[in-house]
Design a protein around this motif. Sequence first.
Motif, short mmCIF file in Angstrom:
data_model
loop_
_atom_site.label_atom_id
_atom_site.label_comp_id
_atom_site.label_asym_id
_atom_site.label_seq_id
_atom_site.Cartn_x
_atom_site.Cartn_y
_atom_site.Cartn_z
N TYR A 92 0.70 -1.25 0.16
CA TYR A 92 -0.02 0.02 -0.10
C TYR A 92 0.79 1.06 -0.12
O TYR A 92 2.18 1.36 0.28
CB TYR A 92 -0.85 -0.11 1.17
N LEU A 93 0.31 2.57 -0.08
CA LEU A 93 0.98 3.67 -0.60
C LEU A 93 2.01 3.52 -1.54
O LEU A 93 3.21 4.17 -1.54
CB LEU A 93 1.66 4.14 0.90
N LEU A 94 1.64 2.69 -2.57
CA LEU A 94 2.45 2.45 -3.72
C LEU A 94 2.18 3.69 -4.94
O LEU A 94 1.38 4.67 -4.46
CB LEU A 94 2.05 1.20 -4.44
N SER A 95 3.05 3.72 -5.95
CA SER A 95 2.45 4.76 -7.00
C SER A 95 2.18 4.00 -8.23
O SER A 95 2.85 2.71 -8.44
CB SER A 95 3.64 5.57 -7.11
N LEU A 96 1.29 4.54 -8.97
CA LEU A 96 0.98 3.98 -10.39
C LEU A 96 1.12 4.82 -11.49
O LEU A 96 1.00 6.19 -11.25
CB LEU A 96 -0.49 3.60 -10.42
N THR A 97 1.52 4.41 -12.56
CA THR A 97 1.64 5.12 -13.82
C THR A 97 1.07 4.25 -15.04
O THR A 97 1.41 3.09 -15.03
CB THR A 97 3.06 5.95 -14.06
N LYS A 98 0.82 4.94 -16.13
CA LYS A 98 0.64 4.02 -17.34
C LYS A 98 1.48 4.44 -18.37
O LYS A 98 1.57 5.89 -18.66
CB LYS A 98 -1.08 4.08 -17.77
N VAL A 99 1.84 3.43 -19.27
CA VAL A 99 2.85 4.01 -20.28
C VAL A 99 2.35 2.64 -21.36
O VAL A 99 2.53 1.47 -21.08
CB VAL A 99 4.28 3.78 -20.07
N ASN A 100 2.04 3.35 -22.66
CA ASN A 100 2.00 2.30 -23.74
C ASN A 100 0.95 1.25 -23.46
O ASN A 100 1.26 0.00 -23.63
CB ASN A 100 3.22 1.56 -24.23
N ASN A 101 -0.17 1.71 -22.90
CA ASN A 101 -1.26 0.47 -22.55
C ASN A 101 -1.02 -0.25 -21.61
O ASN A 101 -1.45 -1.50 -21.57
CB ASN A 101 -1.92 -0.11 -23.85
N LYS A 102 0.18 -0.17 -20.81
CA LYS A 102 0.41 -0.82 -19.44
C LYS A 102 0.71 -0.04 -18.28
O LYS A 102 0.81 1.17 -18.21
CB LYS A 102 1.70 -1.73 -19.74
N ILE A 103 0.32 -0.55 -17.08
CA ILE A 103 0.37 0.10 -15.71
C ILE A 103 1.51 -0.53 -14.87
O ILE A 103 1.91 -1.86 -15.07
CB ILE A 103 -0.94 -0.48 -15.16
N TYR A 104 2.26 0.50 -14.49
CA TYR A 104 3.33 0.06 -13.76
C TYR A 104 3.19 0.38 -12.15
O TYR A 104 2.87 1.76 -11.83
CB TYR A 104 4.45 1.10 -14.20
N ALA A 105 3.34 -0.55 -11.27
CA ALA A 105 3.20 -0.34 -9.77
C ALA A 105 4.63 -0.36 -9.26
O ALA A 105 5.57 -1.28 -9.52
CB ALA A 105 2.38 -1.54 -9.15
N ILE A 106 4.77 0.73 -8.34
CA ILE A 106 6.01 1.06 -8.18
C ILE A 106 6.23 1.36 -6.50
O ILE A 106 5.47 2.29 -5.95
CB ILE A 106 6.75 2.43 -8.88
N GLY A 107 7.29 0.88 -5.93
CA GLY A 107 7.34 0.67 -4.55
C GLY A 107 6.11 0.65 -3.63
O GLY A 107 5.27 0.00 -3.94
N GLY A 108 6.15 1.51 -2.48
CA GLY A 108 5.27 1.38 -1.55
C GLY A 108 5.55 0.50 -0.22
O GLY A 108 6.40 -0.03 -0.34
N VAL A 109 4.68 0.73 0.90
CA VAL A 109 4.92 -0.30 1.95
C VAL A 109 4.83 -1.56 1.74
O VAL A 109 3.38 -1.90 1.30
CB VAL A 109 4.17 0.46 3.26
N GLY A 110 5.65 -2.64 1.90
CA GLY A 110 5.67 -3.90 1.51
C GLY A 110 6.06 -4.30 -0.08
O GLY A 110 6.20 -5.42 -0.06
N GLY A 111 6.08 -2.95 -0.68
CA GLY A 111 6.58 -3.41 -1.96
C GLY A 111 8.14 -2.86 -1.99
O GLY A 111 8.71 -3.31 -3.03
N ALA A 112 8.44 -1.87 -1.29
CA ALA A 112 9.96 -1.53 -1.16
C ALA A 112 10.30 -0.84 -2.42
O ALA A 112 9.93 0.13 -3.04
CB ALA A 112 10.70 -2.28 -0.59
#
Length: 302
Positions: A92-112
Amino acid sequence: MNKFNRSTLLIVLLTLLTVYSFFSVALAEENLGRWATKQSMTTSRYGLKVVELNGKIYAIGGFETDFLNTVEEYDPATDTWTTKTSMPTGRYLLSLTKVNNKIYAIGGVGGAKSVEEYDSAIDTWTTKASMSTGRNNLFVAEMNNKIYAIGGGASDTPKNLVEEFTLDSLSICNKPTNLKAVAGDKEVGLSWDEVEDADSYIIKRSETEGGPYTIIEEDITGLSYTDRTVDNGTTYYYVVSAVIDSDESDDSNEASATPEGSSSGSGDKAILRITMQNGKINEYDLLMNDVEDFIDWFEDRA
């Protein structure tokens, strides 16, 4: 019906359309500036992130009693939620962005440090190269096929770190365009425009508009394909991707068709296939009368 009655009917219809249009606009204006309750998510959570992609909203990650890897897709057109394939890493508290019709989940608590890529067309996740420094509550931005991870924190310590992630070459391969689908009897013919330097093409199909799609054929080297594993009366949705040096492009536009048998059972319809000088094959679903007219025209030219 005489001329007077036709004129009267036309005036009445135009009047009704005008009243209906006015009423619709009035209703729309009445609802401006108001909140409307929509269908709730399946999973309650906080610390999630959301992103829009191709007319759908994706709610990803979060926290309930533990880190969540939940992915749910919301369709505003039908006001419905659909559970999709979970992220590999709960956070949770991750970040998302979309590029070329794909979603990127980046970092976050538990994701580091983790970076994971979601392809909504085939409902799959792929683990990408991790960030150098794990953090949460960071901001991300995309520019020129690169993702920038900015700021955030770790262990309650704010960071001023900026990292740049260059996307894989597969994300920038040209995708096929102008995909067309033509229905026949227990078959669907597909054709698309050539992608420069493409080694082959991959055909994907779904019975749901927008996917997810299943690969039905690979290593196609031409610019057309006929799918004969279909049932009459069912609508099929197709996309095509290109392969260049083992890298796969994004999917083409979606094309759909509903195969149907001959209405008279006497074979009064046919698929007319024309091969152009550049190798491109165009297919047309025509009545036999039209095919015969075309043949007569073509023979007359000769």
